[in-house]
Write an enzyme that holds these catalytic residues in place. Structure first.
Site: not given
Lengths: 340, 340, 340
Positions: C199, C240-242
């Site tokens: 990541q 969560a991511h993004n």
């Protein structure tokens, strides 16, 4: 910071991909198709983004054979471009810098075996008889209780708490705030008052497991809670006592699994799922996010629960009717009979 | 490690159970019926496991009078064998070893009263005017803020965070990652921008409460959040500001209770339940896991929510129809009227 | 402790409220209508509590013009009494006492810029090249990794973990147990075995954000996860991511938002909501608690999901019928056609 860069042919070799275009093209990073700059590589794993191929500034693209037919610039061609992305991203990942040795502020108990290449961070507290393998990194502020064993090449990010007697295998990645080995929720009712059932089991974590931030894994009541090799757990997951999760199963965030449930291998469990205790889910089951599993699942397949999202005004009407559903079904049956 | 062992008659006395068989039989551990080895005791609390009685290697069994009729070997007979299990497991639980005194790496503020038999672990930080009672264990890395009071015989596992002014009574067990006294989620809207409402209340935790790993309990807005005596909270539970939980209520993991809700005594709340704010749930209510309570519950009983688990292909069809439910009900009514 | 007290006219000025009654009335605290004592101020923001006006012991009341018509004692009259409450509570909030400077037990890396008025608590660990702004408080036991930047006037309560390279703006309030910048849950499947996707993105937190206890915010896969200014996050939320959350959106506890989803500005999201990945929710959407959003929401409005709470006996019947809903709808249609 020195810039890391690779030639396209070096990357092709790493991926086992077919190279199209200039093998000497220098790649110094990876980015999404619509964000990539010159010098960066990108990838196409989602057909909906195909139109970006025409405009991307990326110096090379990882893509599948069927997409490559329509792309004539620098490319690495392989069946699973998403896997290619994973491998290339690893090239450009900043190295975790952790000095080997025990930080002077760490507190280490008696009879521990800490490998010389392991790194024990600042303010870590380690109990007695703890074993920590080669190259394992224990982040700042972690607490590892007595009799716990951690294998080689593991990484515990800061502020992980491990209870006594937990067994963690090799290459396990554990994120901040994780708690492993806390008491299972076991109580016997004694005339309305709850008597605690001591939790005498422990936790076994297999090789290559990843555990997301603030996830909790309880120790077993009598036997152990078991997470098999290759399992990937996202953030804020709750694993109750004596749960058994089969190898290579992936579970998204905020899922809760109640006590003594056994989940098969190669399952994919969406976020926010709730799985009742004392059931079994076979291999290769896919649960859609927020699935509520109240009984065993005996066949592989895709399962889900819930009503979907509705405008609240409509939802309120549907909720009233949901409660009348059995009555509605009976009335329908009556009409059908009358018609015959 | 010295092996702990007890005679069957010693255990019978502890449980108040009727002894059948050899009173001198030595017991050195406890295990499930199908796992028990010679020397271990087991128990039968779930009739579905009765068949294991024929093959178990356990040296003695705790069971109910009606099961004992068909079992002629060593046994301890009592009405609640599960309670017997809880008490025997306590005999074989490893003792928590915590030296009394304040670890040299702990930081303690001014005007604290820390009992001489209390144990304050490594890297603990304690604020000013904190009171900690006799035999209480504060695990490594805990942070306890100013003006907090913790009673006698409590156990805080490592890495618990307590905010200022919290009151914790006696024999309270708190697992790693728990946060008590964080701000309630109170805001006033000022033309689209949220203004924080300072949370001036605190938290009261009664005697014999257990709080699971990574559970969070917010402080009250004006008055206190209250957890009455004997309440048992599992992992990753969220208790919002000014919630009041009645004595001896047990709540399973991942349940969230919104602000100012009052829950009665002797309730049992399944995992993953969601309870809206500003409502009241009477005593002795049982909520099935993932129940969503959007209004007060005024009668004891068992309640639940949701659609159960379905193959995803069927679920998608049912979701479409769920939204049409009110229409379906009206059309059914029309047909019924036409028939009359 | 010195008692803080204000005259009613001082408070009226602060709130921009119209004063009714005695401007010299001394106010030394704030409490709910039914709990207030003499010397305390209270407020009426919920019409259902109007009856308490007759009996309250409060020395003054903050209320709206339409309520003031029926109240003749000391009062501060303003359009948004709840906002008045927020501002008055701030007057009586105990000041966070944190000495400026770096505690002697803190470990600070190389090339850091820590403002002289910042306060770095006991047992804090700070990596290399970290920037911490004026008057920011870093609570005991926090761990802040390399290359992270924290602005001015922030407050991190004890035991927060920040991963490398996170950017936190000004006046951000972060509660205990929060993890920011942990790895997003990204994996590529390689013949059944999961390969981690590093990541490489980070996290941007805007001005005036509040983040509740044990909430987790993952770093982006390639780009950053973004929390815009004025966003308020309650406890145990998973981002969560993004994910991208628009300015001034408020999200209640235990909500989970999956990867790459974009949420608009001025949204209000109830507790326990689950939002799938890769969708978009427009500005000013309100989600009722436990809403499950499985597709984009393109119109502002109020949305929800679920069946409501039922007695379990009835629920079981409705669950069976829910699965038959499509069949029920078809049979109804058939009857309707037959009737024509």
């Amino acid at each position: 910071m020195l810039e890391t860069s690779y030639t396209l042919s070096e990357i092709a070799k790493l991926l086992g991909a077919k190279l199209q275009g200039n093998p000497e093209c220098k790649i110094n990073g990876i980015a999404a198709l619509d964000r990539a700059q010159e010098g960066q590589i990108s990838f196409l794993s989602n057909a909906q983004l195909r139109s970006h191929l025409a405009t991307t500034q990326a110096s090379a693209i990882i893509l599948a054979p069927k997409e490559a037919e329509f792309y004539s610039k620098n490319a690495l061609i392989m069946d699973n471009p998403y896997l290619g992305y994973a491998k290339v991203a690893a090239l450009f990942q900043p190295k975790l810098t952790a000095k080997s040795g025990v930080h002077k502020t760490a507190v280490v108990g008696d009879h521990c075996q800490i490998a010389s290449s392991a790194s024990i961070g600042a303010n870590v507290v380690i109990g007695d008889r703890v074993v920590i393998g080669e190259k394992t990194i224990v982040g700042h502020g972690c607490v590892i209780a007595d009799d716990t064993t951690i294998g080689i090449d593991c990484c515990l990010w800061p502020r992980v708490a491990i209870y006594p007697g937990v067994h963690i295998a090799n290459r396990v990645l554990i994120h901040s705030g994780v708690v492993i080995g806390s008491d299972g929720f076991g109580m016997a009712n004694d005339n309305g008052v709850w008597q605690k059932i001591p939790q005498l089991g422990s936790v076994d974590i297999g090789d290559d497991v990843e555990i997301g931030a603030n996830t909790t894994i309880d120790r077993g009541a009598l036997d152990n809670t078991v997470i098999e090799q290759g399992v990937k757990l996202d953030n804020q997951i709750q694993i109750a006592h004596n749960v058994h999760i089969g190898a290579h199963t992936a579970i998204a965030a905020c899922t809760a699994i109640a006590g003594s449930t056994k989940i098969g291998k190669y399952c994919m469990i969406g976020g926010g799922a709730s799985i009742v205790g004392h059931i079994e889910i076979v291999d290769k089951v896919i649960l859609v996010g927020t699935a509520v599993v109240e009984k065993s699942i005996t066949e592989p397949g895709v399962y889900g629960s819930g009503t979907g999202i509705l405008p609240f005004r409509e939802l309120k009407k549907s909720i009233i009717r949901f409660r009348q559903l059995d009555d509605i079904a009976h009335r329908l049956q009556k009409l059908e009979k009358a018609k015959q």
